[in-house]
Design an enzyme around this catalytic site. Structure first.
Site, mmCIF file in Angstrom:
data_model
loop_
_atom_site.group_PDB
_atom_site.id
_atom_site.type_symbol
_atom_site.label_atom_id
_atom_site.label_comp_id
_atom_site.label_asym_id
_atom_site.label_seq_id
_atom_site.Cartn_x
_atom_site.Cartn_y
_atom_site.Cartn_z
ATOM 1 N N ARG A 70 5.362 -7.846 -8.251
ATOM 2 C CA ARG A 70 4.214 -8.467 -8.901
ATOM 3 C C ARG A 70 4.062 -7.918 -10.319
ATOM 4 N NH1 ARG A 70 0.149 -6.629 -7.372
ATOM 5 N NH2 ARG A 70 0.819 -5.239 -5.715
ATOM 6 N N TYR A 198 9.278 -14.346 -7.658
ATOM 7 C CA TYR A 198 9.111 -13.259 -6.694
ATOM 8 C C TYR A 198 7.806 -13.297 -5.916
ATOM 9 C CZ TYR A 198 9.516 -8.789 -4.489
ATOM 10 O OH TYR A 198 9.620 -7.815 -3.539
ATOM 11 N N LYS A 207 -1.197 -13.950 -2.371
ATOM 12 C CA LYS A 207 -2.163 -13.169 -3.135
ATOM 13 C C LYS A 207 -3.020 -14.082 -4.024
ATOM 14 C CE LYS A 207 -1.059 -9.529 -1.039
ATOM 15 N NZ LYS A 207 -0.086 -8.528 -1.257
ATOM 16 N N HIS A 227 -7.484 -7.390 1.516
ATOM 17 C CA HIS A 227 -6.085 -6.960 1.613
ATOM 18 C C HIS A 227 -5.949 -6.039 2.834
ATOM 19 C CE1 HIS A 227 -2.476 -4.933 -0.701
ATOM 20 N NE2 HIS A 227 -2.055 -5.919 0.059
ATOM 21 N N SER A 249 -0.901 -1.728 -1.814
ATOM 22 C CA SER A 249 0.459 -2.246 -1.636
ATOM 23 C C SER A 249 1.441 -1.109 -1.358
ATOM 24 C CB SER A 249 0.886 -2.993 -2.894
ATOM 25 O OG SER A 249 -0.005 -4.058 -3.136
ATOM 26 N N CYS A 251 1.607 0.908 1.139
ATOM 27 C CA CYS A 251 0.977 2.119 1.662
ATOM 28 C C CYS A 251 0.789 2.066 3.179
ATOM 29 C CB CYS A 251 -0.341 2.382 0.950
ATOM 30 S SG CYS A 251 -0.103 2.857 -0.775
ATOM 31 N N ASP A 276 -1.242 -8.076 6.230
ATOM 32 C CA ASP A 276 -1.492 -7.999 4.786
ATOM 33 C C ASP A 276 -2.859 -8.543 4.357
ATOM 34 O OD1 ASP A 276 -0.352 -7.184 2.242
ATOM 35 O OD2 ASP A 276 -0.147 -9.296 1.725
ATOM 36 N N ARG A 365 12.285 -6.773 0.157
ATOM 37 C CA ARG A 365 11.369 -7.301 1.180
ATOM 38 C C ARG A 365 12.102 -8.134 2.224
ATOM 39 N NH1 ARG A 365 5.497 -6.181 0.525
ATOM 40 N NH2 ARG A 365 5.541 -4.909 -1.338
HETATM 41 P P1 GTP Z 1 2.410 -4.423 1.056
HETATM 42 O O1 GTP Z 1 3.249 -5.395 1.818
HETATM 43 O O2 GTP Z 1 2.994 -4.103 -0.309
HETATM 44 O O3 GTP Z 1 0.970 -4.800 0.947
HETATM 45 O O4 GTP Z 1 2.546 -2.989 1.776
HETATM 46 P P2 GTP Z 1 2.132 -2.355 3.187
HETATM 47 O O5 GTP Z 1 0.802 -1.698 3.064
HETATM 48 O O6 GTP Z 1 2.316 -3.329 4.290
HETATM 49 O O7 GTP Z 1 3.184 -1.144 3.303
HETATM 50 P P3 GTP Z 1 4.339 -0.878 4.370
HETATM 51 O O8 GTP Z 1 3.856 -0.751 5.778
HETATM 52 O O9 GTP Z 1 5.423 -1.852 4.140
HETATM 53 O O10 GTP Z 1 4.831 0.576 3.935
HETATM 54 C C1 GTP Z 1 5.376 0.880 2.672
HETATM 55 C C2 GTP Z 1 6.226 2.124 2.705
HETATM 56 O O11 GTP Z 1 5.490 3.216 3.239
HETATM 57 C C3 GTP Z 1 7.465 1.961 3.571
HETATM 58 O O12 GTP Z 1 8.582 2.516 2.891
HETATM 59 C C4 GTP Z 1 7.152 2.742 4.811
HETATM 60 O O13 GTP Z 1 8.303 3.280 5.424
HETATM 61 C C5 GTP Z 1 6.198 3.835 4.304
HETATM 62 N N1 GTP Z 1 5.230 4.215 5.364
HETATM 63 C C6 GTP Z 1 4.495 3.369 6.126
HETATM 64 N N2 GTP Z 1 3.737 4.051 7.022
HETATM 65 C C7 GTP Z 1 3.988 5.361 6.801
HETATM 66 C C8 GTP Z 1 3.497 6.569 7.413
HETATM 67 O O14 GTP Z 1 2.678 6.568 8.337
HETATM 68 N N3 GTP Z 1 3.971 7.733 6.902
HETATM 69 C C9 GTP Z 1 4.882 7.777 5.882
HETATM 70 N N4 GTP Z 1 5.310 8.962 5.452
HETATM 71 N N5 GTP Z 1 5.378 6.650 5.299
HETATM 72 C C10 GTP Z 1 4.935 5.463 5.749
HETATM 73 C C1 SPV Z 2 1.810 -6.491 -2.128
HETATM 74 O O1 SPV Z 2 2.324 -6.176 -3.225
HETATM 75 O O2 SPV Z 2 0.684 -6.063 -1.761
HETATM 76 C C2 SPV Z 2 2.548 -7.377 -1.207
HETATM 77 C C3 SPV Z 2 3.763 -8.033 -1.696
HETATM 78 O O3 SPV Z 2 2.106 -7.584 -0.089
HETATM 79 S S1 SPV Z 2 3.442 -9.413 -2.680
HETATM 80 O O4 SPV Z 2 3.471 -10.602 -1.821
HETATM 81 O O5 SPV Z 2 4.500 -9.497 -3.681
HETATM 82 O O6 SPV Z 2 2.135 -9.309 -3.287
HETATM 83 MN MN MN Z 3 0.063 -6.650 0.174
#
Ligand code: GTP
Ligand code: SPV
Ligand code: MN
Length: 583
Positions: A70, A198, A207, A227, A249, A251, A276, A365
């Site tokens: 983004r 993207y 979003k 979110h 994002s 996290c 999400d 992704r």
């Molecule tokens: P968006 O799709 O961007 O909104 O992100 P999201 O909040 O769904 O994040 P996601 O679960 O994909 O995690 C992002 C990164 O954080 C990944 O590389 C995970 O492996 C890492 N991660 C997720 N949960 C944990 C956790 O509990 N501990 C640690 N150390 N890393 C984590």
């Molecule tokens: C984020 O960045 O919080 C995502 C991926 O979930 S995107 O769809 O690119 O916003």
């Molecule tokens: Mn997101």
């Protein structure tokens, strides 16, 4: 296929006139259409098939290397009054916004096919769902929208019946970052996005619609577009609690939403409703109910393996579109943290050389249907959604924020959410790893002034006395050497159990100036290799550091001027006083 709805036909005609496509295709959302687009994209090199024996129906798309995340700095909210967009958004007047992008859309689809994508955000028969139409010249966007939304004939029928839809115009343009803009016109319920193919820049249902435009509508209509993941936690005696969690994002939302509980918590089961976005409405009984407007996941690939996220690891073994991962010599997808195989080609299609950086892009992704998830909850399709017992905020904080704490009441919870700080991640094109304020994990996504948004959040107790409790978690606290103190992933279930116990008034807590914390031993650590000292550190509060944080948040509020709600100020000052007394 065309449409019986004159305003829709008229808009499609106008866009045709402006963008000059060679062909127009109205998407039906059928499997045949999907397969045809996949075949076409393989022929043009937009997609390549991955190893079909190991990864059936899995494909790889490599973005332009300048178009991998983004772009908040190119994302605008266009309102007549700049103050309505707020200091949290880039602003342009609607007239300037249209002029800027219409010049770029002029002739942009020459030589290309224009796809008209009717879609529905949310279960097709839910009163909480909202429809839109995205017009795009990207077949990659079409197949992603097919997975991420209810798309095609059924949404078109609903749009024609209701006569209402969000207009989203998208073109990849020439992919030049100088000519890339993501524009929102909340008063017109429309979006114009050009110059990026993207994810969040291009899949306009996500979003742009389900958060920026929907948050604007939600404020006017008395609901919330957030979110947030949505998950169900089923206890061994068969009672299920639903929670909604907002983390910035990259996290941990996708990972938490589909975790597998540890062996030491037998009988617990997790159900995923969304990873999400959540739309939250008060029902007739005054309970907050959530639906997930999406039907698929656009999830971060790196870090996904059989141990960290076994459900995701299984679900992306078939029927998945990968974007910007690496490949092995056997043409299997590869990424950092996969723990299996070696990269042969990187995310730019080059022979892998560690000197070029990571093999998979950190923001690579997967796009996959939610029904592929072994823990998919059928209630994700329920028109009435699910009742929410707890709202959980979180961030990526090496220091300060403890593993978990509970807000004292709703208004304090709004302060806790509004003051979320987190280290930036690769999900946006800007610098990674710097702490910034990300209120409610909505900094990139709130379609109006944050001060008005907090006022809206604070209005809910006037309407019901059945609001969920509010918590904050941090899976990312580190020791002096940069190691995570908490094992995370499936083990996060231990923290969720404490949250449920609190919601059910089954357990006490320690009162501190920042909120209620678990008493020693109340987070179950059986079968976990973690020392009592580490647990104490994870649950410690550094009052002096919190005082600085609270002061900093006070200064941040100053940036929003007189629109900041008095109740939020009062909460911030109340906590400041409690911290002063504790010092
Ligand atoms: P968006 O799709 O961007 O909104 O992100 P999201 O909040 O769904 O994040 P996601 O679960 O994909 O995690 C992002 C990164 O954080 C990944 O590389 C995970 O492996 C890492 N991660 C997720 N949960 C944990 C956790 O509990 N501990 C640690 N150390 N890393 C984590
Ligand atoms: C984020 O960045 O919080 C995502 C991926 O979930 S995107 O769809 O690119 O916003
Ligand atoms: Mn997101």
């Amino acid at each position: 296929m065309t449409t019986s709805l004159p305003p829709l036909q008229q808009w499609v005609d106008e866009v045709t006139e402006l963008t000059n496509p060679d062909r127009i295709h109205w998407c039906t959302g059928s499997e045949v259409e999907y397969e045809q687009l996949i075949a076409d994209m393989q022929a043009t090199g937009t997609l390549s098939a991955l190893n079909q024996d190991e990864y059936p129906n899995c494909y790889l798309h490599l973005s332009d290397p300048t178009d991998v995340a983004r772009v908040e700095h190119l994302t605008y909210v266009c309102t007549e009054n700049k103050e309505d967009a707020g200091p949290n958004n880039n602003w342009m007047s609607p007239a300037d916004g249209h002029a800027k992008v219409d010049a770029l859309f002029d002739g942009a689809m020459r030589g290309r096919t224009m796809y008209v994508i009717p879609y529905c955000m949310g279960p097709i028969d839910s009163p909480y769902s909202r429809c839109g139409v995205e017009i795009t010249d990207s077949p990659y966007v079409v197949v992603n929208m097919k997975i991420m939304t209810r798309m095609g004939a059924a949404p078109l029928e609903r749009i024609e019946r209701e006569g209402k839809f969000i207009k989203g115009l998208h073109s990849t343009g020439d992919l030049d970052p100088e000519r890339r803009f993501i524009m929102h016109f909340p008063d017109e319920l429309s979006i114009k996005s050009i110059g990026s193919g993207y994810g969040g820049n291009a899949l306009l249902g996500k979003k742009c619609h389900a958060l920026r435009i929907a948050s604007f509508q939600a404020r006017e209509e008395g609901w919330l577009a957030e979110h947030m993941l949505i998950m169900g936690l089923e206890s061994p005696d068969g009672e299920t609690h639903y929670i909604a969690c907002a983390f910035p994002s990259a996290c941990g939302k996708t990972n938490l939403a589909m975790l597998i509980p540890p062996h030491s918590l037998p009988g617990w089961k997790i159900w995923t409703l969304g990873d999400d976005i959540a739309w939250l409405h008060l029902d007739e009984d005054g309970r907050l109910r959530a639906i997930n407007p999406e039907s698929g996941y656009f999830g971060v690939v790196p870090g996904t393996n059989a141990k960290t996220n076994p459900n995701a690891f299984d679900m992306i073994r078939h029927d998945t579109i990968f974007t910007n991962v690496a490949r092995t010599t056997d043409n299997e997808p590869w990424w950092e943290g996969k723990k299996d195989g070696e990269p042969a080609f990187d995310w730019q299609g080059r022979e892998y050389d560690p000197a070029d950086g990571k093999a998979a892009h950190p923001n690579s992704r997967f796009t996959v249907a939610a029904t592929n998830n072994p823990s998919y909850s059928k209630l994700a399709d329920a028109p009435e959604g699910v009742p929410i017992s707890a709202i959980v905020f979180g961030g990526r904080r090496a220091r300060l924020a403890p593993l978990v704490y509970e807000a004292k009441d709703w208004n304090h919870g709004v302060l806790v959410g509004a003051s979320v700080g987190s280290e930036t991640t690769a999900a946006d094109a800007a610098e990674v790893g710097v702490i910034r304020r990300d209120p409610m994990a909505m900094k990139p996504f709130c379609g109006y002034n944050f001060a008005d948004y907090w006022t809206h959040w604070l209005s809910f107790p006037d309407r019901t006395d059945k609001l969920p409790r509010i918590f904050h978690v941090n899976w990312f606290r580190q020791d002096g050497e940069g190691n995570f103190l908490w094992p995370g992933f499936g083990e996060n279930m231990r923290v969720l159990c404490w949250i449920i116990d609190r919601c059910e008034n089954r357990i006490g807590a320690k009162e501190t100036p920042v909120g209620y914390l678990p008493e020693d031993g109340d987070i179950d650590t059986s079968e976990l290799d973690i020392s009592a000292a580490t647990m104490r550190e994870l649950l410690s509060i550094d009052i002096a550091h919190w005082k600085k944080e609270n002061d900093h948040f006070g200064e941040y509020l100053d940036g929003f001027g007189a629109r900041v709600p008095e109740a939020l100020r009062a909460e911030q000052q109340r906590v400041a006083e409690e911290l002063n007394q504790a010092l």
